[in-house]
Structure formats: C-alpha cells, structure tokens
Scaffold this active site. Structure first.
Site, PDB file in Angstrom:
ATOM      1  N   GLU A 149       4.508  -4.549   8.835  1.00 49.63           N
ATOM      2  CA  GLU A 149       3.146  -4.548   8.295  1.00 49.63           C
ATOM      3  C   GLU A 149       2.709  -5.935   7.815  1.00 49.63           C
ATOM      4  O   GLU A 149       1.511  -6.161   7.588  1.00 49.63           O
ATOM      5  CB  GLU A 149       3.039  -3.560   7.139  1.00 49.63           C
ATOM      6  CG  GLU A 149       3.117  -2.104   7.573  1.00 49.63           C
ATOM      7  CD  GLU A 149       3.216  -1.146   6.404  1.00 49.63           C
ATOM      8  OE1 GLU A 149       3.026   0.057   6.617  1.00 49.63           O
ATOM      9  OE2 GLU A 149       3.491  -1.594   5.266  1.00 49.63           O
ATOM     10  N   HIS A 201       0.794  -1.235   0.000  1.00 47.80           N
ATOM     11  CA  HIS A 201       0.000   0.000   0.000  1.00 47.80           C
ATOM     12  C   HIS A 201       0.826   1.286   0.000  1.00 47.80           C
ATOM     13  O   HIS A 201       0.354   2.330   0.476  1.00 47.80           O
ATOM     14  CB  HIS A 201      -0.982  -0.015   1.185  1.00 47.80           C
ATOM     15  CG  HIS A 201      -0.357   0.044   2.558  1.00 47.80           C
ATOM     16  ND1 HIS A 201      -0.847  -0.681   3.621  1.00 47.80           N
ATOM     17  CD2 HIS A 201       0.688   0.739   3.057  1.00 47.80           C
ATOM     18  CE1 HIS A 201      -0.132  -0.446   4.709  1.00 47.80           C
ATOM     19  NE2 HIS A 201       0.805   0.426   4.387  1.00 47.80           N
ATOM     20  N   HIS A 214      -1.665   5.511   9.467  1.00 46.32           N
ATOM     21  CA  HIS A 214      -0.395   6.235   9.401  1.00 46.32           C
ATOM     22  C   HIS A 214      -0.511   7.658   9.942  1.00 46.32           C
ATOM     23  O   HIS A 214       0.279   8.529   9.575  1.00 46.32           O
ATOM     24  CB  HIS A 214       0.106   6.280   7.964  1.00 46.32           C
ATOM     25  CG  HIS A 214       0.397   4.953   7.364  1.00 46.32           C
ATOM     26  ND1 HIS A 214      -0.591   4.120   6.873  1.00 46.32           N
ATOM     27  CD2 HIS A 214       1.568   4.287   7.172  1.00 46.32           C
ATOM     28  CE1 HIS A 214      -0.045   3.012   6.400  1.00 46.32           C
ATOM     29  NE2 HIS A 214       1.253   3.081   6.566  1.00 46.32           N
ATOM     30  N   HIS A 264      10.571  -3.566   4.098  1.00 44.61           N
ATOM     31  CA  HIS A 264      11.058  -2.222   3.798  1.00 44.61           C
ATOM     32  C   HIS A 264      11.372  -1.480   5.089  1.00 44.61           C
ATOM     33  O   HIS A 264      10.803  -1.758   6.138  1.00 44.61           O
ATOM     34  CB  HIS A 264      10.074  -1.424   2.934  1.00 44.61           C
ATOM     35  CG  HIS A 264       8.733  -1.151   3.523  1.00 44.61           C
ATOM     36  ND1 HIS A 264       7.843  -2.135   3.916  1.00 44.61           N
ATOM     37  CD2 HIS A 264       8.093   0.033   3.753  1.00 44.61           C
ATOM     38  CE1 HIS A 264       6.721  -1.584   4.349  1.00 44.61           C
ATOM     39  NE2 HIS A 264       6.849  -0.275   4.272  1.00 44.61           N
TER      40      HIS A 264
END
Length: 279
Positions: free
Chosen positions: A239, A12, A59, A192
């Site tokens: 995530e 995403h 977020h 990441h």
C-alpha cells in the site's frame, strides 16, 4: 488555477475506526498513534484546502478479486460509506468535486493511464478513516476526488508506474482552470502482512528509509519490483504505492513538516507524514 498545497500520508487499518467509535484515543495502546494528528489538523486549519484527492485502495466494497482495475477514479456527486463487516460505524457522505474528477480523468487518459471512471463509487475504510483522523468532527469542510490503485491483486502497478501516475495527477491539477487549494492524501501501510507464515511482519528500518526518501529522494523506491516490495514491506505493505503516488503529485523539492511512526497498531506499522511544497 488549482494548486496542490500539501500531501498527507496516513495509515488506514480498520481497527482505527473502532478506536474512534469507542473513544479510545487516550488508551495507552492507541495514544501514540492518535498523538500524531494534532499538528496536521493545525496545519489544515491554517491552509484550509478546498478539495482532497484521496489516493487509496479498495478492499472489496467497490471492487473485488474478479474485477480489480489498476487505476480508477470517482466522478460522482457524492460518495457513501457502507458496512464493510469490521464493525466500523458508517460515516457521513462526502461531497464529490465532479468538475475536477472529469478533468483529471480526461487528462490522465490523455497521458495514457487507462482509468476506470466511476460515476458511482462506494468508499471504504481506506478512504474514510484518514479523513476522520484529519477532521474528527466529521463535518467534512472540503469536497473530494477518490482515486483507487490496485494494491490487492497481483500483479500490481510498479512503483515506477505509480510515481509517473502521481506526476500526471500533479500536472492535471495545475492545468485545472478553477482557483482551488488541493490537498492530496495517500493512505495505507506502512509495512504489514496479515496472512501466511510472515503474518505480523513489520520492517521498521525499511519504513523509515521510505519515509525519509519521500523528501530527499522520492524515486528511491522505484528501483524495486512489486515482489521485492512485498519482501521488504509485507503483502499489505505494498500500500506504500499510495503514499508514493501522493508524493509524486508535487514536483520539485518538498519539506517535511511533521511525521509520526508507531508500531504496532493492529499488526501494522502505523505512520503519518505531512509534506508541503518547498517555498
């Protein structure tokens, strides 16, 4: 009775929204990622789910570091996107499925998951972009239930806890007394890290092992602590808990129908995985 018809897990990162807005799907940088979705859309056109439970992480649009619930669920009539500061266009509102939301909240709290139940909830790119990838005309053909997991502020819930959370969601769906075809979407990752000395870190070997495990050995990743997962997948790579939770909603064996893995997109291992219950 409601039935989970499948799970779609997908990345995403905000840059996807910019690529969609600018029509860059065939750009050499983006094409390998966007090429991962036509088969998923074909499956969706055939299966026609009625509602999507979207397991994602906020977020800062709805929660921030001063107030970050471990688990939260939306129970609103609709969910709106807003300007997050990334330059992503605001997408059309999503229709909520309030009956299913309240049933899930009651069932999950009964299973000792302390949910924050939100009768208003803003949804950010972690929610909107996977749906835009699955339904590019953005005329949303299904209602939604957003579920947030804290993957931002440590300590995060453990992988073992998230697997149990997914199982509890699956049981709750099966106990819902409306005839619904339910799609579960897990969003984020894979590996990441966007800051610090390991900025740009990607671990392809771990990512592929994790993707394989969701079919063959779904509890594999539950052996690791949150700090070990950061070591293997990067700070933001945790995530993957959203993917794991989504997978755990389906009991028994599953079959993989499609996958795509491409590195890097915006310093992220971009991946998509489609699973459905084994016949």
């Amino acid at each position: 009775m409601a039935k989970i018809v499948g799970v779609v897990n997908s990345t995403h990162v905000p840059a996807i929204g910019g690529a969609i807005h600018k029509g860059m799907q065939q750009d050499p940088y983006w094409k390998p990622f966007f090429d991962g979705f036509p088969k998923v859309r074909e499956w969706l056109a055939r299966i026609k789910p009625d509602v999507a439970i979207v397991i994602n992480n906020d977020h800062g649009l709805n929660f921030f570091l001063d107030k970050m619930p471990t688990f939260a669920i939306g129970a609103a009539p609709e969910y709106k996107n807003a300007d997050e500061g990334w330059g992503i266009p605001v997408l059309p509102a999503f229709k909520g499925h309030e009956d299913l939301s309240w049933h899930l909240a009651e069932s999950l709290i009964g299973d000792e998951f302390d949910m924050v139940t939100c009768q208003e909830m803003a949804v950010d790119h972690a929610f909107t972009l996977p749906l835009a990838l699955l339904y590019p005309d953005m005329n949303w053909p299904l209602s939604v239930v957003p579920i947030n997991i804290n993957t931002v502020l440590f300590p995060t819930p453990s992988a073992k806890r998230c697997f149990k959370f997914g199982q509890a969601i699956g049981r709750a769906v099966e106990a819902f007394d409306q005839d619904l075809r339910v799609l579960v979407i897990g969003t984020g990752g894979l590996s990441h890290q966007l800051e610090g000395t390991r900025a740009g870190f990607i671990n392809k070997e771990f990512d592929l092992k994790f993707m394989d495990s969701l079919t063959s050995e779904p509890t594999w990743v539950t052996q690791y602590t949150d700090r070990e997962l950061v070591k293997f997948a990067g700070t933001q790579g945790i995530e993957l808990l959203n993917w794991l939770t989504a997978r755990a909603t389906m009991s028994g064996q599953v079959k993989e129908l499609h996958r795509n893995y491409h590195i890097p997109i915006s310093n992220t291992a971009a991946a998509t995985l489609l699973l459905e219950p084994h016949a």
